[in-house]
Design an enzyme around this catalytic site. Structure first.
Site, PDB file in Angstrom:
ATOM      1  N   GLU A  32      67.416 -88.110  22.816  1.00  0.00           N
ATOM      2  CA  GLU A  32      66.785 -87.205  21.859  1.00  0.00           C
ATOM      3  C   GLU A  32      65.859 -88.025  20.965  1.00  0.00           C
ATOM      4  OE1 GLU A  32      66.381 -83.865  21.037  1.00  0.00           O
ATOM      5  OE2 GLU A  32      65.150 -84.840  19.508  1.00  0.00           O
ATOM      6  N   HIS A  50      71.768 -62.174  22.803  1.00  0.00           N
ATOM      7  CA  HIS A  50      71.227 -60.883  23.223  1.00  0.00           C
ATOM      8  C   HIS A  50      72.109 -60.199  24.272  1.00  0.00           C
ATOM      9  CE1 HIS A  50      67.508 -61.216  20.992  1.00  0.00           C
ATOM     10  NE2 HIS A  50      67.360 -62.456  21.429  1.00  0.00           N
ATOM     11  N   SER A 338      62.939 -67.469  24.225  1.00  0.00           N
ATOM     12  CA  SER A 338      63.999 -66.466  24.080  1.00  0.00           C
ATOM     13  C   SER A 338      64.162 -65.701  25.393  1.00  0.00           C
ATOM     14  CB  SER A 338      63.651 -65.495  22.948  1.00  0.00           C
ATOM     15  OG  SER A 338      64.729 -64.663  22.691  1.00  0.00           O
ATOM     16  N   CYS A 411      79.291 -79.412  -2.894  1.00  0.00           N
ATOM     17  CA  CYS A 411      78.313 -78.303  -2.899  1.00  0.00           C
ATOM     18  C   CYS A 411      79.009 -77.088  -3.497  1.00  0.00           C
ATOM     19  CB  CYS A 411      77.842 -78.010  -1.476  1.00  0.00           C
ATOM     20  SG  CYS A 411      76.863 -76.521  -1.337  1.00  0.00           S
ATOM     21  N   CYS A 448      71.144 -72.807  -4.362  1.00  0.00           N
ATOM     22  CA  CYS A 448      70.344 -73.846  -5.045  1.00  0.00           C
ATOM     23  C   CYS A 448      69.634 -74.743  -4.045  1.00  0.00           C
ATOM     24  CB  CYS A 448      71.197 -74.650  -6.015  1.00  0.00           C
ATOM     25  SG  CYS A 448      72.011 -76.079  -5.291  1.00  0.00           S
ATOM     26  N   CYS A 453      73.512 -80.544  -5.504  1.00  0.00           N
ATOM     27  CA  CYS A 453      74.430 -81.420  -4.756  1.00  0.00           C
ATOM     28  C   CYS A 453      73.747 -82.563  -4.013  1.00  0.00           C
ATOM     29  CB  CYS A 453      75.270 -80.604  -3.783  1.00  0.00           C
ATOM     30  SG  CYS A 453      74.297 -79.698  -2.570  1.00  0.00           S
TER      31      CYS A 453
HETATM   32  C1  FAD Z   1      61.270 -68.003  16.551  1.00  0.00           C
HETATM   33  C2  FAD Z   1      62.289 -68.073  17.659  1.00  0.00           C
HETATM   34  C3  FAD Z   1      63.304 -67.128  17.753  1.00  0.00           C
HETATM   35  C4  FAD Z   1      64.230 -67.177  18.789  1.00  0.00           C
HETATM   36  N1  FAD Z   1      65.294 -66.328  18.782  1.00  0.00           N
HETATM   37  C5  FAD Z   1      66.219 -66.413  19.770  1.00  0.00           C
HETATM   38  C6  FAD Z   1      67.369 -65.586  19.758  1.00  0.00           C
HETATM   39  O1  FAD Z   1      67.634 -64.862  18.804  1.00  0.00           O
HETATM   40  N2  FAD Z   1      68.206 -65.643  20.817  1.00  0.00           N
HETATM   41  C7  FAD Z   1      67.986 -66.446  21.880  1.00  0.00           C
HETATM   42  O2  FAD Z   1      68.746 -66.396  22.832  1.00  0.00           O
HETATM   43  N3  FAD Z   1      66.936 -67.289  21.884  1.00  0.00           N
HETATM   44  C8  FAD Z   1      66.070 -67.309  20.854  1.00  0.00           C
HETATM   45  N4  FAD Z   1      65.017 -68.162  20.832  1.00  0.00           N
HETATM   46  C9  FAD Z   1      64.875 -69.114  21.921  1.00  0.00           C
HETATM   47  C10 FAD Z   1      65.767 -70.333  21.737  1.00  0.00           C
HETATM   48  O3  FAD Z   1      65.718 -70.799  20.412  1.00  0.00           O
HETATM   49  C11 FAD Z   1      65.271 -71.410  22.689  1.00  0.00           C
HETATM   50  O4  FAD Z   1      65.179 -70.860  23.966  1.00  0.00           O
HETATM   51  C12 FAD Z   1      66.202 -72.601  22.747  1.00  0.00           C
HETATM   52  O5  FAD Z   1      66.511 -73.073  21.465  1.00  0.00           O
HETATM   53  C13 FAD Z   1      65.511 -73.693  23.558  1.00  0.00           C
HETATM   54  O6  FAD Z   1      66.329 -74.825  23.576  1.00  0.00           O
HETATM   55  P1  FAD Z   1      65.825 -76.140  24.285  1.00  0.00           P
HETATM   56  O7  FAD Z   1      66.946 -77.086  24.232  1.00  0.00           O
HETATM   57  O8  FAD Z   1      65.262 -75.813  25.616  1.00  0.00           O
HETATM   58  O9  FAD Z   1      64.595 -76.633  23.399  1.00  0.00           O
HETATM   59  P2  FAD Z   1      64.631 -77.369  21.990  1.00  0.00           P
HETATM   60  O10 FAD Z   1      65.666 -76.840  21.116  1.00  0.00           O
HETATM   61  O11 FAD Z   1      63.235 -77.356  21.489  1.00  0.00           O
HETATM   62  O12 FAD Z   1      65.063 -78.847  22.366  1.00  0.00           O
HETATM   63  C14 FAD Z   1      64.219 -79.754  23.016  1.00  0.00           C
HETATM   64  C15 FAD Z   1      64.557 -81.123  22.472  1.00  0.00           C
HETATM   65  O13 FAD Z   1      63.867 -82.116  23.212  1.00  0.00           O
HETATM   66  C16 FAD Z   1      63.503 -83.164  22.331  1.00  0.00           C
HETATM   67  N5  FAD Z   1      62.412 -83.899  22.974  1.00  0.00           N
HETATM   68  C17 FAD Z   1      61.156 -83.460  23.241  1.00  0.00           C
HETATM   69  N6  FAD Z   1      60.436 -84.411  23.851  1.00  0.00           N
HETATM   70  C18 FAD Z   1      61.257 -85.483  23.985  1.00  0.00           C
HETATM   71  C19 FAD Z   1      61.089 -86.772  24.540  1.00  0.00           C
HETATM   72  N7  FAD Z   1      59.921 -87.147  25.084  1.00  0.00           N
HETATM   73  N8  FAD Z   1      62.125 -87.645  24.501  1.00  0.00           N
HETATM   74  C20 FAD Z   1      63.311 -87.285  23.947  1.00  0.00           C
HETATM   75  N9  FAD Z   1      63.527 -86.056  23.404  1.00  0.00           N
HETATM   76  C21 FAD Z   1      62.516 -85.170  23.430  1.00  0.00           C
HETATM   77  C22 FAD Z   1      63.081 -82.411  21.080  1.00  0.00           C
HETATM   78  O14 FAD Z   1      63.091 -83.238  19.945  1.00  0.00           O
HETATM   79  C23 FAD Z   1      64.112 -81.298  21.029  1.00  0.00           C
HETATM   80  O15 FAD Z   1      65.239 -81.662  20.249  1.00  0.00           O
HETATM   81  C24 FAD Z   1      64.104 -68.167  19.786  1.00  0.00           C
HETATM   82  C25 FAD Z   1      63.112 -69.136  19.671  1.00  0.00           C
HETATM   83  C26 FAD Z   1      62.239 -69.123  18.599  1.00  0.00           C
HETATM   84  C27 FAD Z   1      61.241 -70.225  18.433  1.00  0.00           C
END
Ligand code: FAD
Length: 503
Positions: A32, A50, A338, A411, A448, A453
């Protein structure tokens, strides 16, 4: 360093995959780039599990949503993550809306979702007395739920570490090692790691990683902004309330959070920058106006935080989960927008099958075997507010007698003790910054917002980590809270005569 599997990305996708793979005899490293897991979309979203009626069942995201939704009760119990299946309502105001609701209901029933129901005005009012009185219908989906997405992600990561996965923070992958069409490992800011399988779960950057292997994936960030309201608004609604969905999103929703706040948002706008999480006054106005249509009694005076998250949308608008077209051993898990949070446990299972297939192709005859010592449950933590809610203060006093640090509340808004903070700093994936402690314990997450805190938290972190207070950061490198010791700073000022000359 050499390992069987490298997972790139510590979001909900990467951590769920790492935990699932840890069931097998495999060496796994999760990388990460930030100072904690859950720093991308998995930190800033609506936190809705969902029901799945909304997603097209011919898409991966539709299928995985439906597969994963029922997994949450048991998984969250094992991980000690608060999850509430409070149900959702999509609210309609006129006959055109009713038509959409009926279509969604039919789609959901065809996908096998049980107990979907169209409600009429009276039922709706009984369930949601504060809803706009003009609302005439709603589609009720009792299987929808709410969760804290970062607590879920951190717990998945902690469980993975407890089961042997190495999580390397502040380790950024900046290149893939590929030879003769096969993955050999990754290059990072801390050196090379050789690996048989690399899983690309890098969220917004998953296209950049895939492109290094020649895979044509393109991610476009789409921003969603939110307001979080104080806990005295948390019971304004009892369910997740959606408007009629738009082409790009499920619309601006209103929901209680698992910790009793009220969350409104998100809007949806294309973004050009992958790191730009700034909120805008126009965006937040859109969010407030949208939520106010559903709940006319809403007020902005109790907003305690505003934030945004970036959706990683891929061309084709679906998840991209599969082996690289050009590089054996690379598995892409990209475009996880999402319902990616909801789908994560099912994505992890499907990627585990891909890992099995890939390993048997690389090394025919090799079969993965289960570890019989996989630890399903995370140890239960001591949380003061849980004892308070059960009015079990005698038991808490016994805890304080043995561990006095649990008797010191740091806190006051969220009632978090010093003991809980010290425990978070020593998590399997340790909290190394102020925000990392906040995500694990809620210190500074109250009204706050850390105003009272944070200095005390900083002192505890400095003492516990054996670091100078100047080295404690808000969220990793470049975000130190303190600039200099006052005495040193004053000394510097006295010596400073202007024009860069020292006396
Ligand atoms: C506004 C919004 C609302 C949403 N609401 C919902 C909801 O209500 N319900 C639902 O099911 N889904 C929802 N989603 C979708 C959900 O949040 C995402 O699908 C999910 O969090 C994606 O997870 P991920 O691990 O694929 O990506 P991320 O959480 O973005 O994780 C990717 C990780 O990779 C790391 N990374 C990137 N490049 C590198 C690299 N080169 N080397 C090492 N690390 C790296 C990043 O730092 C990050 O921590 C929503 C998304 C958004 C933005």
């Amino acid at each position: 360093m050499k390992t069987d599997v490298v997972v790139i990305g510590g979001g909900v996708t990467g951590t769920a995959i790492a935990r699932e793979l840890a069931r097998y005899h495999l060496n796994i490293i999760l990388l990460e780039k930030e100072d904690d897991v859950a720093m991308g979309a998995s930190k800033a979203n609506s936190g809705i599990i969902h029901a799945g009626y909304n997603a097209d069942q011919t898409t991966l995201k539709g299928q995985l949503n439906i597969e994963a939704n029922p997994m949450f009760d048991q998984l969250c119990r094992k991980l000690n993550v608060p999850f509430q299946r409070i149900g959702s309502l999509v609210v309609g105001f006129d006959q055109a809306d009713l038509k959409v609701l009926i279509q969604e209901e039919i789609k959901g029933q065809q996908a096998g979702i049980k107990n979907l129901k169209i409600l009429a005005r009276e039922q709706l009012r009984a369930m949601e007395p504060n809803l706009n009185q003009q609302a005439r219908f709603a589609l009720y989906a009792p299987s929808a739920g709410i969760i804290s997405s970062y607590e879920f992600t951190i717990s998945l990561a902690n469980s993975a570490v407890l089961n042997g996965v190495k999580v390397l923070l502040e380790t950024e992958v900046n290149g893939l090692m590929i030879e003769a069409g096969k993955i050999r490992g990754v290059e990072t800011n801390r050196g090379k790691i050789a690996a048989t399988i690399v899983i690309n779960a890098a969220g917004l950057y998953s296209d950049k990683i895939a492109q290094q292997a020649g895979d044509q994936i393109k991610i476009t960030p789409r921003k969603g902004e939110y307001h979080l309201l104080d806990k005295n608004w948390g019971d304004l609604v009892n369910h997740v309330i959606f408007p009629i969905p738009t082409k790009h999103s499920k619309g601006i929703l209103v929901t209680p959070t698992v910790h009793g706040n009220l969350l409104i948002g998100p809007n949806s706008s294309l973004s050009t920058a992958r790191e730009n999480l700034a909120v805008s006054s126009t965006g937040l106005k859109e969010v407030y106006d949208g939520a106010k249509k559903l709940l006319p009694g809403l007020s902005r005076k109790d907003v305690i935080a505003s934030f945004s998250g970036l959706r990683a949308t891929a061309e084709g608008d679906d998840f991209i989960i599969g082996p690289s077209a050009n590089c054996v051993g690379l598995i892409n898990v990209a475009g996880i927008q999402s319902p990616g949070l909801t789908s994560a446990p099912a994505i992890a299972k499907s990627v585990t099958d891909l890992v099995k297939d890939t390993l048997s192709r690389i090394n025919p005859g090799l079969t993965l075997t289960y570890r019989d010592d996989f630890i399903e449950e995370l140890p239960k933590k001591l949380i003061f507010t849980e004892y308070l809610a059960q009015n079990d203060l005698e038991k808490w006093q016994e805890i304080i007698d043995d561990h006095p640090e649990y008797g010191e509340i740091i806190c006051r808004c969220e009632k978090i003790s010093k003991g809980e903070i010290i425990s978070a700093i020593n998590d399997p994936v340790p909290a190394q910054s102020i925000d990392a402690v906040k995500r694990r314990t809620r210190t500074g997450a109250g009204r706050c917002q850390g105003g009272f805190c944070e200095p005390r938290l900083l002192a505890i972190m400095s003492e516990e980590l054996g670091l100078s207070p100047l080295a404690i950061t808000k969220k990793g490198a470049g975000s130190a809270i303190l600039k200099a010791r006052t005495k040193d700073w004053l000394r510097e000022q006295k010596n400073y005569t202007g024009g860069g000359e020292q006396q």
